[in-house]
Structure formats: structure tokens, C-alpha cells
Design a protein around this motif. Structure first.
Motif, PDB file in Angstrom:
ATOM      1  N   ALA A 162       0.800  -1.214  -0.161  1.00 48.21           N
ATOM      2  CA  ALA A 162      -0.110  -0.044  -0.203  1.00 48.21           C
ATOM      3  C   ALA A 162       0.864   1.356  -0.090  1.00 48.21           C
ATOM      4  CB  ALA A 162      -1.047  -0.056   1.343  1.00 48.21           C
ATOM      5  N   ARG A 163       0.375   2.372  -0.681  1.00 47.15           N
ATOM      6  CA  ARG A 163       1.060   3.552  -0.692  1.00 47.15           C
ATOM      7  C   ARG A 163       0.633   4.349   0.855  1.00 47.15           C
ATOM      8  NH1 ARG A 163      -0.506   2.501  -5.892  1.00 47.15           N
ATOM      9  NH2 ARG A 163      -2.381   3.872  -5.524  1.00 47.15           N
ATOM     10  N   ALA A 213       5.803   7.661   3.317  1.00 47.86           N
ATOM     11  CA  ALA A 213       6.333   6.642   4.108  1.00 47.86           C
ATOM     12  C   ALA A 213       7.336   5.711   3.237  1.00 47.86           C
ATOM     13  CB  ALA A 213       5.385   5.521   4.694  1.00 47.86           C
ATOM     14  N   ASP A 214       8.531   5.155   3.770  1.00 43.09           N
ATOM     15  CA  ASP A 214       9.489   4.286   3.064  1.00 43.09           C
ATOM     16  C   ASP A 214       8.575   3.347   2.231  1.00 43.09           C
ATOM     17  OD1 ASP A 214      11.577   2.678   2.285  1.00 43.09           O
ATOM     18  OD2 ASP A 214      12.791   3.126   3.710  1.00 43.09           O
ATOM     19  N   SER A 215       8.931   3.043   1.096  1.00 37.71           N
ATOM     20  CA  SER A 215       8.164   2.023   0.092  1.00 37.71           C
ATOM     21  C   SER A 215       8.567   0.596   0.575  1.00 37.71           C
ATOM     22  CB  SER A 215       8.805   2.484  -1.359  1.00 37.71           C
ATOM     23  OG  SER A 215      10.049   2.051  -1.446  1.00 37.71           O
ATOM     24  N   LEU A 218      -2.715   9.347   4.210  1.00 40.49           N
ATOM     25  CA  LEU A 218      -2.996   9.087   2.808  1.00 40.49           C
ATOM     26  C   LEU A 218      -2.687   7.573   2.674  1.00 40.49           C
ATOM     27  CD1 LEU A 218      -1.583  12.156   0.820  1.00 40.49           C
ATOM     28  CD2 LEU A 218      -3.807  12.019   1.990  1.00 40.49           C
ATOM     29  N   TRP A 219      -3.648   6.807   2.577  1.00 39.87           N
ATOM     30  CA  TRP A 219      -3.607   5.304   2.280  1.00 39.87           C
ATOM     31  C   TRP A 219      -4.012   4.967   0.951  1.00 39.87           C
ATOM     32  CZ3 TRP A 219      -7.697   1.506   3.030  1.00 39.87           C
ATOM     33  CH2 TRP A 219      -7.293   0.276   3.086  1.00 39.87           C
ATOM     34  N   GLU A 220      -3.256   4.526   0.256  1.00 39.66           N
ATOM     35  CA  GLU A 220      -3.986   4.595  -1.427  1.00 39.66           C
ATOM     36  C   GLU A 220      -4.510   5.686  -1.654  1.00 39.66           C
ATOM     37  OE1 GLU A 220      -2.992   2.397  -3.660  1.00 39.66           O
ATOM     38  OE2 GLU A 220      -2.064   0.708  -2.325  1.00 39.66           O
ATOM     39  N   ASP A 221      -5.940   5.664  -1.935  1.00 45.01           N
ATOM     40  CA  ASP A 221      -6.629   6.791  -2.481  1.00 45.01           C
ATOM     41  C   ASP A 221      -7.759   7.298  -1.304  1.00 45.01           C
ATOM     42  OD1 ASP A 221      -8.242   4.395  -2.369  1.00 45.01           O
ATOM     43  OD2 ASP A 221      -9.491   4.945  -4.215  1.00 45.01           O
ATOM     44  N   VAL A 222      -7.424   6.572  -0.195  1.00 48.89           N
ATOM     45  CA  VAL A 222      -8.390   7.191   1.067  1.00 48.89           C
ATOM     46  C   VAL A 222      -7.551   8.087   2.033  1.00 48.89           C
ATOM     47  CG1 VAL A 222      -9.451   6.238   3.117  1.00 48.89           C
ATOM     48  CG2 VAL A 222      -9.258   4.666   1.095  1.00 48.89           C
TER      49      VAL A 222
END
Length: 380
Positions: free
Chosen positions: A318-319, A332-334, A366-370
Motif C-alpha cells: 500500500a502507498r 512513508a518508506d516504500s 493518505l492510504w492508497e486513495d483514502v
């Protein structure tokens, strides 16, 4: 292809044959020379198989790759600071630079000998004091500073190897270690796997004394690290001729590591710095997979969350980022550690920030698009 290209290609091929011809000729008769990484992974597997049974490897964070020239420059600058700034200097070296606010955050969160000689009225001695040095077989491991919250743990360790050992700044050293969750966590989560990811960074090697090194062990866990037990199993050095040399530690071909140095991690580790967000039921779909959040915790060091997964991808990445009040974003770190849903309790994931973050200046995750609002930050 032009005539020049053909000649260049042929020249490069001839150069490779000249350099590696002997290696290729002896390949069939040579014994395999396993890489240092493989050997380190094997030793850790034997040392703590329950940590590795269902673990997904986590790449080394980018910040570990500090250019040697930059690291030396930082070290020189730090040598001229006052003695009271020694603690800060270690973290500055590790994180590759910290501004004043980041230093203050670490100062508020860390456990160190300088500021925890006497337990405060709100904490017990076990929660306040830095764990004592551990010594046997001529090896002394001293925890100098502990920085951690929720699933992130950073340990500054001074390792005094046996007399006669000589470390050099350019040594390729690998620390074999493991983290065991607290008995309370195991009792409350009897069916969950405890998984960890490790990274050891050398800060000083042979500069104080020839047989002394200082390094930071970073552990990312699938559980609350407060009250856990950190164990060192040994130290290995990769020699100039490509051999693996055991600096200290004992090894059995049947049992793996046979001894360890044990350091207890204080309980209730910076619980006041952990934000528990109201996220249950929030979901996102990407690439044929749906993740539905069960819980999420944010600390100045990183983010930890649990979720249910529907889809074919067993290891979704997750981004994540923090949106700050000034409109900027801190990513956050990828490289994140994930653990699968083996018991029906939900998947877990952990990710850290490049440097400690002032959560009082953050407004949302920001969690993915949320977009997940932070209703309040920790008291400062």
C-alpha cells in the motif's frame, strides 16, 4: 548495427573473457560459494525459525546508503560538539541529518542512560531504566539508547568484542539477532505469528578502541515491541578474500546458534506517542485486490495497520503518506513488512518514515486513495 557498434561489442566480450575466463573454466569443478547475504539469512533462520516461517523479506531502507564521504564529514562535525550532544550525534549519523524539531522528538521518545538514571514517579524502575550491559565469553553488549513505538524499534548498541579483535571503519559486519514478543502479547494473540525484519548499521568501528564498535539495530515487527526480548546470537565479518569469519558467537551444525546475549525492552514503550485512528471498515480496491482496514496506528516513527484482504495478490504494497498542515506530504518508506492472514485475524503491515515526524503538524494519513484524518496529535 554500425561497424563501430560491432567492434565495440566484440571488444567488450573479449575483455569479459579475459577477466573471467579462469572462473568459467573452473566453474564445473568448484564448490558453490554462497553469498554473505544467503549465509546470514540461513543463520537467522536457524536462530529463530518461528520469526521466518511466514515472513516476507523487507529490503534495506534507502537511508542506510549514506555515502562514505558524507558520513565521514558528519562524523568530523560531530566530534567538535559538546559532550551533552553525544546522543544527538549518534542519531544524526544514523538518520543522515536531523533538524531541531526532529532532535527534540527523539529526545522526548528515547530511553538513554543520560536521562533515565532515576525512575520518574509515573514509571516503575523496569520501565524507566536502560537495560544493563550483558557480558559473557569475553563479549560485552551495552544498550546505549532505545528509540521505539508500537511496531518500530531502534537500538544503539556498543559491542565490545574479545580482546585482540580489531575493527576497521570499512569492515563488512553482520549482526545475528532476533526479537521475541512479550509474554503478554503471546497470551493475548495465541494464534498469531510474530514476524520481524532486521537491519544493522555500523556507526563506529575501532575508533574508540580497536575491539569496540557502535551500531544501530532497526527492527520492524508485526506486534507491539514494548516488553519484548532482544537477543544477539553472534557477529560475523566478511574478510577481504571473501571468507566469512565469526567474530564471536557459538555455532552447532545441528542446532544452529547455541548461545545469546539477551536485552529486555521496556514495557509501555512510548504509548503516549501512538495515535489509534478510527478506520474500521474503510477499504480500497486496486489491481483486483480489496483491502479493508481493521485498525491503524501512527507514531512519529511509522505506521502499523491491520486489514482483511480479498484478491489474488498475497502481498499488497500500500502507498502511504502523511499530509501536513502546510499542504506538504511526507511519504512513508516504500519498503514495508507485511504478514499474511494465516489465522483469520487479519493481515498486518508496518512501514517507517525516513526520519521522525512531528505528528502535531500532520492532518491526515493518505492510504492508497483514502484520506484518513488525524483528529489530534500527541501532546507536545
Amino acid at each position: 548495427m554500425t561497424q563501430f557498434d560491432i567492434l565495440l561489442r566484440q571488444g567488450l566480450m573479449d575483455a569479459n573473457l579475459e577477466q573471467y575466463g579462469r572462473v568459467l573454466q573452473s566453474a564445473d569443478s568448484s564448490e558453490p560459494d554462497f553469498s554473505p547475504r544467503y549465509l546470514r539469512e540461513r543463520m537467522r533462520l536457524l536462530a529463530a525459525p518461528q520469526d521466518w516461517e511466514e515472513r516476507r523479506a523487507r529490503p534495506t531502507p534507502r537511508r542506510r546508503r549514506i555515502p562514505r564521504g558524507v558520513a565521514v564529514a558528519i562524523a568530523v562535525l560531530l566530534l567538535i560538539t559538546a559532550a551533552a550532544a553525544v546522543t544527538v550525534s549518534l542519531w544524526v549519523s544514523y538518520f543522515g541529518g536531523l533538524d531541531q524539531r526532529q532532535q527534540e522528538i527523539i529526545g522526548d521518545m528515547e530511553i538513554s542512560g543520560e536521562k533515565t538514571e532515576q525512575p520518574g514517579p509515573e514509571k516503575t524502575a523496569a520501565e524507566s531504566l536502560l537495560p544493563p550491559p550483558v557480558e559473557h565469553d569475553g563479549v560485552t553488549i551495552t544498550p546505549m539508547h532505545i528509540l521505539g513505538a508500537k511496531s518500530q524499534l531502534y537500538l544503539v548498541l556498543e559491542i565490545r568484542a574479545p580482546e585482540g579483535t580489531v575493527f576497521h571503519p570499512g569492515d563488512d559486519l553482520s549482526l545475528f539477532s532476533s526479537l521475541r514478543p512479550s509474554e503478554q502479547w503471546k497470551a493475548e494473540h495465541p494464534k498469531e505469528y510474530a514476524t520481524n525484519s532486521y537491519s544493522f548499521t555500523i556507526l563506529e568501528a575501532g575508533t574508540k578502541e580497536p575491539n569496540v564498535l557502535v551500531g544501530v539495530e532497526e527492527v520492524m515487527a508485526s506486534y507491539d515491541v514494548g516488553g519484548s526480548i532482544f537477543r544477539v546470537w553472534g557477529l560475523e565479518r566478511r574478510t577481504a578474500d571473501g571468507e566469512n569469519e565469526l567474530v564471536f558467537g557459538s555455532w552447532s551444525a545441528e542446532r544452529g546458534p547455541t548461545d545469546y546475549w539477551e536485552i529486555p525492552i521496556p514495557e509501555a514503550l512510548n504509548e503516549d506517542q501512538v495515535l489509534e485512528l478510527q478506520v474500521e471498515g474503510m477499504s480500497t480496491t486496486d489491481g483486483g485486490k480489496t483491502m479493508t482496514l481493521l485498525s491503524m496506528n501512527v507514531t512519529p516513527l511509522g505506521i502499523y495497520w491491520k486489514y482483511r484482504l480479498e484478491g489474488e495478490d498475497p502481498w499488497p504494497q500500500a502507498r502511504l503518506a502523511l499530509r501536513m498542515k502546510d499542504g506538504s506530504e511526507i511519504k512513508a518508506d516504500s519498503a514495508q513488512m507485511t504478514a499474511g492472514d494465516y489465522t483469520g485475524s487479519g493481515c498486518t503491515a508496518s512501514v517507517d518514515f525516513e526520519k521522525p515526524v512531528d505528528l502535531s503538524q500532520a492532518e491526515a494519513v493518505l492510504w492508497e486513495d483514502v484520506v484518513i484524518p488525524l483528529e489530534m496529535g500527541p501532546e507536545t
